[in-house]
Design a protein around this motif. Sequence first.
Motif, mmCIF file in Angstrom:
data_model
loop_
_atom_site.group_PDB
_atom_site.id
_atom_site.type_symbol
_atom_site.label_atom_id
_atom_site.label_comp_id
_atom_site.label_asym_id
_atom_site.label_seq_id
_atom_site.Cartn_x
_atom_site.Cartn_y
_atom_site.Cartn_z
ATOM 1 N N VAL A 56 0.822 -1.207 0.000
ATOM 2 C CA VAL A 56 0.000 0.000 0.000
ATOM 3 C C VAL A 56 0.856 1.257 0.000
ATOM 4 O O VAL A 56 0.345 2.365 -0.213
ATOM 5 N N LEU A 57 2.151 1.118 0.250
ATOM 6 C CA LEU A 57 3.046 2.263 0.291
ATOM 7 C C LEU A 57 3.419 2.712 -1.111
ATOM 8 O O LEU A 57 3.590 1.896 -2.018
ATOM 9 N N ASP A 58 3.553 4.004 -1.267
ATOM 10 C CA ASP A 58 4.108 4.588 -2.493
ATOM 11 C C ASP A 58 5.487 5.119 -2.130
ATOM 12 O O ASP A 58 5.624 6.184 -1.515
ATOM 13 N N CYS A 59 6.517 4.355 -2.470
ATOM 14 C CA CYS A 59 7.876 4.711 -2.062
ATOM 15 C C CYS A 59 8.328 6.040 -2.639
ATOM 16 O O CYS A 59 9.251 6.672 -2.109
ATOM 17 N N ARG A 60 7.698 6.498 -3.701
ATOM 18 C CA ARG A 60 8.067 7.790 -4.273
ATOM 19 C C ARG A 60 7.653 8.949 -3.380
ATOM 20 O O ARG A 60 8.159 10.063 -3.530
ATOM 21 N N LYS A 61 6.714 8.708 -2.452
ATOM 22 C CA LYS A 61 6.205 9.774 -1.588
ATOM 23 C C LYS A 61 6.771 9.697 -0.176
ATOM 24 O O LYS A 61 6.253 10.341 0.736
ATOM 25 N N LEU A 62 7.819 8.902 0.006
ATOM 26 C CA LEU A 62 8.488 8.842 1.304
ATOM 27 C C LEU A 62 9.583 9.899 1.368
ATOM 28 O O LEU A 62 10.311 10.112 0.405
ATOM 29 N N THR A 63 9.703 10.546 2.512
ATOM 30 C CA THR A 63 10.775 11.506 2.699
ATOM 31 C C THR A 63 12.101 10.773 2.890
ATOM 32 O O THR A 63 12.135 9.548 3.069
ATOM 33 N N LEU A 64 13.207 11.528 2.858
ATOM 34 C CA LEU A 64 14.517 10.916 3.023
ATOM 35 C C LEU A 64 14.653 10.252 4.390
ATOM 36 O O LEU A 64 15.281 9.197 4.519
ATOM 37 N N GLU A 65 14.062 10.869 5.425
ATOM 38 C CA GLU A 65 14.115 10.250 6.753
ATOM 39 C C GLU A 65 13.384 8.917 6.771
ATOM 40 O O GLU A 65 13.881 7.933 7.337
ATOM 41 N N ALA A 66 12.201 8.872 6.137
ATOM 42 C CA ALA A 66 11.456 7.624 6.096
ATOM 43 C C ALA A 66 12.178 6.578 5.245
ATOM 44 O O ALA A 66 12.186 5.382 5.589
ATOM 45 N N CYS A 67 12.784 7.002 4.160
ATOM 46 C CA CYS A 67 13.541 6.060 3.331
ATOM 47 C C CYS A 67 14.723 5.473 4.096
ATOM 48 O O CYS A 67 15.011 4.273 4.006
#
Length: 630
Positions: free
Chosen positions: A464-475
């Motif tokens: 369900v995650l869209d990895c393109r919309k994760l911030t650098l901290e979340a990545c």
Amino acid sequence: MATNSKGQAWYTKTPPANRNCNFIIYLYRSGYLNLLHVCRFCSTGLPSDVVVDVDDMIFHLHKFPLMAKSKKLYDLITEQEANFTSNAVNETPTTTKTMAEEQCCHVRFPDFPGGPKTFEMAAKFCYTVKIELSSANVAALRCAGEALEMTEEFCEENLISKTESFLSQTVLKSLTHSIETLKSCEHLMPLVEHVGIVECCIDSIVDKVSAMDPTLFGWDVNQTTNNFIDELTLLNPQLFNRLITAMKGKNMSNEIVENSLLRYAKKHISGTNRATRKPQHSHKPSEIDQKELLETIVTNLPEQTHSRSSPAVKILFGMLRTANILDASDNCKSTLEKKIGSQFEQATLDDLLMPSYSYLSETLYDVDCVQRILSQFQLQIHSQSLNSVDDTPAALTLVGKLIDGYLSEIALDANLKPEKFCELAAALPEQARIYDDGLYRSVDVYIKAHPWITEADREKVSGVLDCRKLTLEACTHAAQNERLPLRAVVQVLFFEQLQLRQAIAGTLMATEMVVLESERSPGTTRQEVVELHDETVVEEDGVTWRAAVRENQVLRLGMDSMRTRVHELERECTTMKKAIEKIDKVGPTGWFTKKFGCTFKTEVCDSHEPTVVETRKGRNHRSNRHRHAS
């Protein structure tokens, strides 16, 4: 104290002789029923010849003042005196004299309107004692005058005319007095309905509220009608329902109607306010009465929502919880869900955490109800988007954050299925979330709270995650998260590297733009632009370039940092490629293919330390060993 022949005892005291009509209280105890009665004597100096019993309170009065004002008492006393006269004809003179001394008229009113207190005031009126009329007692006195038939035809300036004059000249001209008089009618039914006081008070209230309707002048409804709404909550459900029906019949502002209904529900329906632990009423209503009141209030709610505020949504959620507990009708529940959905952005996380009261549901919280409310909200947003230019309303973003927080809370529920979690997470459109950091936190909590789920379910939940919309901290956190499946980690690393490349490209473009702007400025050479890092200030026509110099220094520092990061990533990718090539040299019959049944491609790269690569390899080895064992 004296005792009569029947064994009854009472306390007596000789009433003082004066000209005022004072009622002195005496205690009277029955020897048979052992009940305590209260006797009131009129202290006029004359012996009483009429005994009136009103709800077990005895009044010792005189017949002539009563008969002069009340036709009802006149008829009853005359009838009893006629019986006394007919009985005396057949008796001897001695017996007749004794009976005449003991004869006294007895009148009984078991259900007198307003009780003994109102009868005492009516009796004082008969004795021409001045009584004080108020909005609280005028309805009871009007009913007393009706019961005693104290009309103008029988006597001028009687009780009925006095009370009606006070009603028309004082009570019905004031909104507060009209509400107070209407409340006093609760225990006077049905006589007060017959004399028309209830209808007059309701019409007066509706007319005055319509005249001060804030929507006509642009006033704030919360400031103008706050006291009026608080006073309406004092009415009983029957009178309140009649008043709301009259308000809707006069096309009154729906905002006032809705606020009145919600405020009444907050005070009279249990469970609408979680902060209130103590019961608000000494007399707790039954569940049937609560259910009937709840359904009546919901039925009267306007179709369009006007009270868009967090307190209003909190009350609606409380009503919905109560409806689930009392098993209200499906129409009642769906109406509340629709009302909440139309203003879902005003809700809080505490409102959404509704326990599940259904035996068919295994989850701790009512997730299905939240899904239905979310569907109603999306229908509302869709209808608004047809008439709006903005593609992403602010309400949609607020609801996105709210749902992500709700997912984090329900993710701890051991009975929550992966399908239900994914269904709720994917219910919102893509534009509802600017970043998926909140959703990533929910996914991480769910996987951590459900370690027994299969790898396929892990991939489904993380999907369900869209990895393109994760911030650098979340990545960064996701790349080191051992609970995530390998496919999700690879996607995170790929998009993290893509973000870094875009950031570097943006920095370089910004630097080039600064240089080009500096070169285009007259009087500024390229050599001066190169020396901007020394905070050389180029001024022409009074324009300073100090801000541009500082911005350029910041951009250069960011660019250098990102270049270093890219070099580290390239080294890590080279290390991973060499490790994968060594594994591929073993061939399809090697231990890796035999053990895991798969090979790696050389596009995989990691953006973190070498220890992360080793950790990922170890975790992949454990995961495939678990599959082989199963």
